[in-house]
Design a protein around this motif. Structure first.
Motif, PDB file in Angstrom:
ATOM      1  N   ARG A 181      67.450 -55.271 -17.865  1.00 35.15           N
ATOM      2  CA  ARG A 181      67.809 -56.545 -18.811  1.00 35.15           C
ATOM      3  C   ARG A 181      66.532 -57.306 -18.994  1.00 35.15           C
ATOM      4  O   ARG A 181      65.646 -57.449 -18.264  1.00 35.15           O
ATOM      5  N   PRO A 182      66.733 -58.079 -20.302  1.00 32.54           N
ATOM      6  CA  PRO A 182      65.701 -59.015 -20.383  1.00 32.54           C
ATOM      7  C   PRO A 182      65.588 -60.156 -19.583  1.00 32.54           C
ATOM      8  O   PRO A 182      66.417 -60.418 -19.009  1.00 32.54           O
ATOM      9  N   PHE A 183      64.485 -60.468 -18.970  1.00 34.28           N
ATOM     10  CA  PHE A 183      64.030 -61.326 -18.071  1.00 34.28           C
ATOM     11  C   PHE A 183      64.858 -62.619 -18.137  1.00 34.28           C
ATOM     12  O   PHE A 183      65.174 -63.074 -17.139  1.00 34.28           O
ATOM     13  N   LYS A 184      65.161 -63.256 -19.324  1.00 34.38           N
ATOM     14  CA  LYS A 184      65.825 -64.314 -19.245  1.00 34.38           C
ATOM     15  C   LYS A 184      67.246 -64.055 -18.880  1.00 34.38           C
ATOM     16  O   LYS A 184      68.025 -65.119 -18.298  1.00 34.38           O
ATOM     17  N   HIS A 185      67.977 -62.988 -19.186  1.00 33.19           N
ATOM     18  CA  HIS A 185      69.353 -62.926 -18.630  1.00 33.19           C
ATOM     19  C   HIS A 185      69.218 -62.554 -16.845  1.00 33.19           C
ATOM     20  O   HIS A 185      70.089 -63.246 -16.406  1.00 33.19           O
ATOM     21  N   MET A 186      68.422 -61.753 -16.572  1.00 31.09           N
ATOM     22  CA  MET A 186      68.293 -61.698 -15.067  1.00 31.09           C
ATOM     23  C   MET A 186      68.018 -63.117 -14.343  1.00 31.09           C
ATOM     24  O   MET A 186      68.667 -63.300 -13.470  1.00 31.09           O
ATOM     25  N   ILE A 187      66.998 -63.724 -14.951  1.00 30.95           N
ATOM     26  CA  ILE A 187      66.690 -65.011 -14.167  1.00 30.95           C
ATOM     27  C   ILE A 187      67.965 -66.142 -14.205  1.00 30.95           C
ATOM     28  O   ILE A 187      68.098 -66.798 -13.270  1.00 30.95           O
ATOM     29  N   SER A 188      68.626 -65.816 -15.301  1.00 29.15           N
ATOM     30  CA  SER A 188      69.801 -66.968 -15.369  1.00 29.15           C
ATOM     31  C   SER A 188      70.917 -66.651 -14.537  1.00 29.15           C
ATOM     32  O   SER A 188      71.397 -67.494 -13.869  1.00 29.15           O
ATOM     33  N   ASP A 189      71.035 -65.482 -14.206  1.00 29.51           N
ATOM     34  CA  ASP A 189      72.111 -64.859 -13.206  1.00 29.51           C
ATOM     35  C   ASP A 189      71.861 -65.200 -11.964  1.00 29.51           C
ATOM     36  O   ASP A 189      72.367 -65.615 -11.033  1.00 29.51           O
ATOM     37  N   TYR A 190      70.355 -65.083 -11.745  1.00 29.03           N
ATOM     38  CA  TYR A 190      69.981 -65.298 -10.204  1.00 29.03           C
ATOM     39  C   TYR A 190      69.872 -66.967 -10.054  1.00 29.03           C
ATOM     40  O   TYR A 190      70.277 -67.109  -8.870  1.00 29.03           O
ATOM     41  N   LYS A 191      69.538 -67.830 -10.822  1.00 30.38           N
ATOM     42  CA  LYS A 191      69.704 -69.131 -10.617  1.00 30.38           C
ATOM     43  C   LYS A 191      71.027 -69.584 -10.487  1.00 30.38           C
ATOM     44  O   LYS A 191      71.459 -70.470  -9.734  1.00 30.38           O
ATOM     45  N   ARG A 192      72.036 -69.043 -11.297  1.00 30.85           N
ATOM     46  CA  ARG A 192      73.453 -69.334 -11.025  1.00 30.85           C
ATOM     47  C   ARG A 192      74.096 -68.819  -9.890  1.00 30.85           C
ATOM     48  O   ARG A 192      74.883 -69.499  -9.323  1.00 30.85           O
ATOM     49  N   THR A 193      73.806 -67.730  -9.283  1.00 26.04           N
ATOM     50  CA  THR A 193      74.356 -67.193  -8.159  1.00 26.04           C
ATOM     51  C   THR A 193      73.842 -67.365  -6.780  1.00 26.04           C
ATOM     52  O   THR A 193      74.115 -67.092  -5.938  1.00 26.04           O
ATOM     53  N   GLY A 194      71.931 -67.519  -6.980  1.00 26.36           N
ATOM     54  CA  GLY A 194      71.166 -67.394  -5.745  1.00 26.36           C
ATOM     55  C   GLY A 194      71.104 -65.920  -5.287  1.00 26.36           C
ATOM     56  O   GLY A 194      70.635 -65.547  -4.358  1.00 26.36           O
ATOM     57  N   ASP A 195      71.634 -65.021  -6.166  1.00 25.54           N
ATOM     58  CA  ASP A 195      71.643 -63.482  -5.528  1.00 25.54           C
ATOM     59  C   ASP A 195      70.365 -62.646  -6.291  1.00 25.54           C
ATOM     60  O   ASP A 195      70.342 -62.406  -7.445  1.00 25.54           O
ATOM     61  N   ASN A 196      69.362 -62.445  -5.459  1.00 25.18           N
ATOM     62  CA  ASN A 196      68.247 -61.733  -5.944  1.00 25.18           C
ATOM     63  C   ASN A 196      68.488 -60.323  -6.330  1.00 25.18           C
ATOM     64  O   ASN A 196      67.720 -59.574  -7.041  1.00 25.18           O
ATOM     65  N   ALA A 197      69.776 -59.819  -6.336  1.00 20.39           N
ATOM     66  CA  ALA A 197      69.934 -58.308  -6.504  1.00 20.39           C
ATOM     67  C   ALA A 197      70.112 -58.633  -8.281  1.00 20.39           C
ATOM     68  O   ALA A 197      70.116 -57.309  -8.684  1.00 20.39           O
ATOM     69  N   TYR A 198      70.135 -59.450  -8.876  1.00 15.50           N
ATOM     70  CA  TYR A 198      70.401 -59.510 -10.246  1.00 15.50           C
ATOM     71  C   TYR A 198      68.627 -59.445 -10.901  1.00 15.50           C
ATOM     72  O   TYR A 198      68.504 -59.247 -11.998  1.00 15.50           O
ATOM     73  N   LEU A 199      67.715 -59.442  -9.835  1.00  9.63           N
ATOM     74  CA  LEU A 199      66.285 -59.471 -10.455  1.00  9.63           C
ATOM     75  C   LEU A 199      65.703 -57.785 -10.461  1.00  9.63           C
ATOM     76  O   LEU A 199      65.824 -57.331  -9.171  1.00  9.63           O
ATOM     77  N   PHE A 200      65.510 -57.376 -11.645  1.00  9.28           N
ATOM     78  CA  PHE A 200      64.889 -56.077 -11.668  1.00  9.28           C
ATOM     79  C   PHE A 200      65.789 -54.975 -10.819  1.00  9.28           C
ATOM     80  O   PHE A 200      65.005 -54.056 -10.082  1.00  9.28           O
ATOM     81  N   PRO A 201      66.887 -54.706 -10.850  1.00 10.79           N
ATOM     82  CA  PRO A 201      67.601 -53.896 -10.020  1.00 10.79           C
ATOM     83  C   PRO A 201      67.455 -52.417 -10.295  1.00 10.79           C
ATOM     84  O   PRO A 201      67.258 -51.555  -9.428  1.00 10.79           O
TER      85      PRO A 201
END
Length: 253
Positions: A181-201
């Motif tokens: 997904r676009p980076f802005k969506h991945m980083i938003s979910d990561y910052k919201r949850t603290g779960d790095n599984a959202y980053l470039f899965p």
């Protein structure tokens, strides 16, 4: 039998849809004649038509334009072994039967899930086989050359990517800026949850199971059938690189 060749690649160029710097310096025929003639105290008049050979110098990321990501791009190891660089990718992965999966109905920013893959395969009545080359059509290539190209597309999920590699797929490609997904969506979910599984899965799945993917394909809508065609996509051989430029082509008989 007539054969149709469909160009699935975008050009290498600098535009609002390319983040990485791109340098292109061209030496023209007359300038080239002047430069080369200096090596033997000559002039451009020594060459037919006062022209020599033109030449280009390019400074670019291996991820500029349509490109092919090797396992090394995803991490240093894959399936517990050193990850293959682009010059080590088996050539038989780069030519084979193509399959287009249409996800143009999935909104930008959403993940393409395993169930989406299953449903699309059912719709086109196709069963994947090992070494098929799967092309993910999102329609995002319509934004090529604009800033929307960087943000307006869906991306592959880890589960969808794992499903494809589980069917023996070793190469897949997408017609958008990135495979996830676009980076802005991945980083938003990561910052919201603290779960790095959202980053470039989807990228990082390549550490678990070896595969390659292509990004920034184009013209998938021009392929007249969802399967029953060939794809040729041999990457440039760059020693120890994680990616390389590729001219991807669909071949339809």
């Amino acid at each position: 039998m007539a054969v149709q060749f469909i160009d699935l690649s975008v050009p290498m160029e600098q535009n609002p849809g390319e983040l990485a710097p791109y340098g292109f310096e061209q030496t023209g025929h007359q300038e080239g004649a002047d430069r080369f003639a200096r090596q033997f105290d000559g002039s451009r008049k020594d060459f037919p038509g006062e022209e020599f050979l033109n030449m280009e110098m390019i400074t670019a990321s291996t991820h500029t334009g349509t490109h092919f990501d090797a396992p090394l791009h995803f991490g240093s190891r894959s399936e517990g072994a050193p990850a293959a660089s682009i010059d080590e990718v088996p050539l038989e992965w780069c030519f084979g039967d193509g399959v287009v999966l249409d996800f143009t109905h999935i909104q930008a920013g959403r993940a393409i899930e395993k169930q989406d893959i299953v449903q699309e395969l059912e719709r086109i009545e196709y069963t994947l086989k090992p070494l098929d080359i799967v092309l993910i059509r999102t329609g995002a290539d319509r934004h090529w050359g604009t800033s929307k190209y960087l943000t307006d597309y869906p991306g592959m999920s880890r589960e969808a990517t794992a499903f494809l590699t589980g069917q023996g797929i070793r190469l897949m490609g997408i017609d958008s800026y990135g495979f996830d997904r676009p980076f802005k969506h991945m980083i938003s979910d990561y910052k919201r949850t603290g779960d790095n599984a959202y980053l470039f899965p989807a990228h990082f799945w390549g550490r678990e199971q070896t595969y390659c993917h292509m990004e920034r394909l184009a013209n998938l809508e021009q392929i007249p059938v969802p399967y029953g065609f060939k794809v040729a996509c041999f990457p440039i051989k760059i020693r120890q690189a994680g990616a390389a430029w590729v001219r991807a082509v669909a071949i339809v008989e």
